[in-house]
Structures are given as C-alpha cells and as structure tokens.
Design an enzyme around this catalytic site. Structure first.
Site, PDB file in Angstrom:
ATOM      1  N   ASP A  42       0.840  -1.199   0.000  1.00  0.00           N
ATOM      2  CA  ASP A  42       0.000   0.000   0.000  1.00  0.00           C
ATOM      3  C   ASP A  42       0.874   1.248   0.000  1.00  0.00           C
ATOM      4  O   ASP A  42       1.948   1.250   0.613  1.00  0.00           O
ATOM      5  CB  ASP A  42      -0.905  -0.034   1.253  1.00  0.00           C
ATOM      6  CG  ASP A  42      -2.057   0.954   1.144  1.00  0.00           C
ATOM      7  OD1 ASP A  42      -2.293   1.505   0.045  1.00  0.00           O
ATOM      8  OD2 ASP A  42      -2.715   1.187   2.171  1.00  0.00           O
ATOM      9  N   ASN A  74     -10.716  -3.003  -5.976  1.00  0.00           N
ATOM     10  CA  ASN A  74      -9.979  -2.008  -6.760  1.00  0.00           C
ATOM     11  C   ASN A  74     -10.608  -1.721  -8.129  1.00  0.00           C
ATOM     12  O   ASN A  74     -10.257  -0.741  -8.785  1.00  0.00           O
ATOM     13  CB  ASN A  74      -8.507  -2.436  -6.970  1.00  0.00           C
ATOM     14  CG  ASN A  74      -7.660  -2.309  -5.721  1.00  0.00           C
ATOM     15  OD1 ASN A  74      -6.691  -3.041  -5.545  1.00  0.00           O
ATOM     16  ND2 ASN A  74      -7.996  -1.386  -4.845  1.00  0.00           N
ATOM     17  N   ARG A 111     -11.825   1.795  -8.964  1.00  0.00           N
ATOM     18  CA  ARG A 111     -10.903   2.915  -9.227  1.00  0.00           C
ATOM     19  C   ARG A 111     -11.123   3.457 -10.649  1.00  0.00           C
ATOM     20  O   ARG A 111     -11.762   2.805 -11.475  1.00  0.00           O
ATOM     21  CB  ARG A 111      -9.455   2.433  -9.070  1.00  0.00           C
ATOM     22  CG  ARG A 111      -9.150   2.129  -7.623  1.00  0.00           C
ATOM     23  CD  ARG A 111      -7.680   1.946  -7.375  1.00  0.00           C
ATOM     24  NE  ARG A 111      -7.475   1.720  -5.955  1.00  0.00           N
ATOM     25  CZ  ARG A 111      -6.348   1.942  -5.316  1.00  0.00           C
ATOM     26  NH1 ARG A 111      -5.296   2.398  -5.962  1.00  0.00           N
ATOM     27  NH2 ARG A 111      -6.242   1.707  -4.030  1.00  0.00           N
TER      28      ARG A 111
HETATM   29  C1  FPP Z   1      -2.112   0.162  -3.253  1.00  0.00           C
HETATM   30  O1  FPP Z   1      -1.589   1.469  -3.169  1.00  0.00           O
HETATM   31  C2  FPP Z   1      -1.490  -0.507  -4.373  1.00  0.00           C
HETATM   32  C3  FPP Z   1      -2.168  -1.038  -5.407  1.00  0.00           C
HETATM   33  C4  FPP Z   1      -3.644  -1.030  -5.514  1.00  0.00           C
HETATM   34  C5  FPP Z   1      -1.444  -1.646  -6.542  1.00  0.00           C
HETATM   35  C6  FPP Z   1      -0.280  -2.502  -6.190  1.00  0.00           C
HETATM   36  C7  FPP Z   1       0.580  -2.585  -7.373  1.00  0.00           C
HETATM   37  C8  FPP Z   1       1.915  -2.567  -7.368  1.00  0.00           C
HETATM   38  C9  FPP Z   1       2.729  -2.618  -6.153  1.00  0.00           C
HETATM   39  C10 FPP Z   1       2.700  -2.436  -8.619  1.00  0.00           C
HETATM   40  C11 FPP Z   1       2.810  -3.578  -9.523  1.00  0.00           C
HETATM   41  C12 FPP Z   1       2.692  -4.927  -8.924  1.00  0.00           C
HETATM   42  C13 FPP Z   1       3.173  -6.029  -9.524  1.00  0.00           C
HETATM   43  C14 FPP Z   1       2.939  -7.360  -8.928  1.00  0.00           C
HETATM   44  C15 FPP Z   1       3.958  -5.972 -10.756  1.00  0.00           C
HETATM   45  P1  FPP Z   1      -2.545   2.675  -3.418  1.00  0.00           P
HETATM   46  O2  FPP Z   1      -2.551   2.994  -4.860  1.00  0.00           O
HETATM   47  O3  FPP Z   1      -3.888   2.395  -2.820  1.00  0.00           O
HETATM   48  O4  FPP Z   1      -1.816   3.811  -2.624  1.00  0.00           O
HETATM   49  P2  FPP Z   1      -2.473   4.957  -1.728  1.00  0.00           P
HETATM   50  O5  FPP Z   1      -3.112   4.273  -0.547  1.00  0.00           O
HETATM   51  O6  FPP Z   1      -1.292   5.786  -1.346  1.00  0.00           O
HETATM   52  O7  FPP Z   1      -3.445   5.675  -2.597  1.00  0.00           O
END
Ligand code: FPP
Length: 230
Positions: free
Chosen positions: A8, A56, A59
């Site tokens: 996250d 998700n 989004r």
């Molecule tokens: C949550 O952070 C993260 C995600 C919904 C996506 C996770 C994806 C990756 C780590 C990148 C690619 C992964 C792979 C396996 C290649 P958020 O976007 O909710 O962050 P925030 O809470 O700061 O808004």
C-alpha cells in the site's frame, strides 16, 4: 515460511512528488522486483503479494488499465528471471474478469515456471478473500469430508492456487493503514502482523529484513501455552 504483503502507498508516494498515481505503481513494480530478490535470498518459501483487490475495480478506468498493463509487463519481463532462479509463479484470484492478453501472460508464466522449487511467488490479482471463501464453501457443501484441512484445500482451488500454500506466517502491510482489506482472511488465522508507515515504493531490503527480525522476536503459541519462536 510464508510471507504475505499488502503493498500500500503507491498513490501517496506519487502524489507527494506531484506525479500521477500510475507513476507510483510503476515505482511500486520496481519495489516488487527488489523484494522478490530479497525474499529468495532470505529463504522465504512462499511470498504472496496483494497486487489488485476485487474492490480495486471501483478505481478510475485509466488507473486500472495502467495497473493491468503493469502486471502483464511484469510477468513478461520477470518470468525468465524467475525460471532462472527457480521461482514458481502463480497468480491467485478471479480470472474471468482479466483481459484475454493478461490471462495468456498469467498462464504462460505459470507454465514456464511450474518446476521452480526455491520459492513460490503468488501474485493476487482481482482477489477477494471473502469471495474465495464463499466459492470454497459452495464446493464443500456437496462434500461429506468437511474438515479444516479439506476446506483449506478447497480454498486453494477456488483461488486458482496451483499448489498448496500453507497458512501465512508473517503478514506485512506498508503505507500506514492497519487492516487486512479482504486479504487471506482464512490463511492469516495465526499470522503475525507487521505494519509499517513506509510507502510501498520505498519498501526496500532493509525494511523487509526489519519485518523478518520483528517476526523472529515473536512467540507464536497458536492458542496453546507452548511458545514457538517466529
Ligand atoms: C495500493 O496502493 C497498491 C495497489 C492497488 C497496486 C499494487 C501494485 C503494485 C505494487 C505495482 C505492480 C505490482 C506487480 C505485482 C507488478 P494505493 O494505490 O492504494 O496507494 P495509496 O493508498 O497511497 O493511494
């Protein structure tokens, strides 16, 4: 040892730098690359990463498209390295809502890396633990042999887990929030929890080692009076 990570903080990492959220996800993918390497070296046997939850899908479409593209790209570029390092790749979660091309990449990565025995890398995409539990329960309903062990097996099937992944030993969540967000609810029954404020793109080998050290200092009793070291 089975380590699961809720990655996250990509969005905040990008916003803090005046970048679009997708830039945070791209940086997050680089952190995935580094942490997979670190986990293998640390002797982790199973690493499950929460990349995209069923929730998700709510989004913005552009962010979803960027993430799906990133997953495909990751599988395309990393599969060869994983095969070389004997890492078995498996994507868990629903498959019926993935694009045809991502589905092909998933199947190809799983096929190419199937013999990997050093570490089992599981990437959760379109994953909802509650959905998996309901699926497994529906199958179990027709079954006479309904035990915890058997249900665990049914859950792996519902997740498209291609080989049995046991209970989670250590669950790490980055980004400062302290919740499970529908991730591995069954498998985390006795998991040790490690929360860090570090945003996922900044999570490096040292942060991972800190989590392992934290785990090593825990006494696990599994509801009994006998302590097992983490
Ligand atoms: C949550 O952070 C993260 C995600 C919904 C996506 C996770 C994806 C990756 C780590 C990148 C690619 C992964 C792979 C396996 C290649 P958020 O976007 O909710 O962050 P925030 O809470 O700061 O808004």
């Amino acid at each position: 040892m089975h380590v699961a990570i809720i990655m996250d903080g990509n969005g905040r990492w990008a916003t803090n730098r005046g970048l679009c959220r997708s830039a945070g996800h791209i940086e997050g993918a680089k952190a995935v690359h580094a942490i997979v390497e670190t986990a293998v070296r640390a002797g982790v046997q199973i690493l499950t990463l929460y990349a995209f939850s069923a929730a998700n899908w709510a989004r913005p479409p552009a962010e979803i498209a960027a993430l799906m593209h990133l997953f495909g790209q990751y599988l395309f570029t990393e599969t060869r390295r994983c095969v070389k390092e004997s890492i078995r790749i498996n994507v868990i979660g629903r498959r019926d809502r993935l694009t045809e091309s991502l589905l092909r990449s998933v199947e190809e990565s799983e096929r190419a890396s199937a013999l990997g025995s050093r570490m089992h890398l599981r990437i959760a995409i379109d994953y909802s633990s509650r959905h998996s539990i309901v699926q497994a329960a529906q199958r179990a309903g027709r079954d006479a042999d309904f035990s915890v062990g058997h249900f665990h097996h049914l859950l792996q099937e519902a997740d498209y887990g291609t080989c049995a992944a046991g209970a989670v030993d250590l669950l790490i969540r980055t980004g400062g929030e302290k919740r499970l967000s529908d991730f591995m609810l069954w498998e985390c029954a006795y998991a040790e929890l490690h929360f860090t404020d570090c945003l996922w793109p900044d999570f490096d080998a040292q942060h991972f080692q800190n989590a392992l050290d934290d785990y090593a200092g825990r006494q696990r009793r599994f509801g009994t009076l006998t302590a097992h070291q983490g």
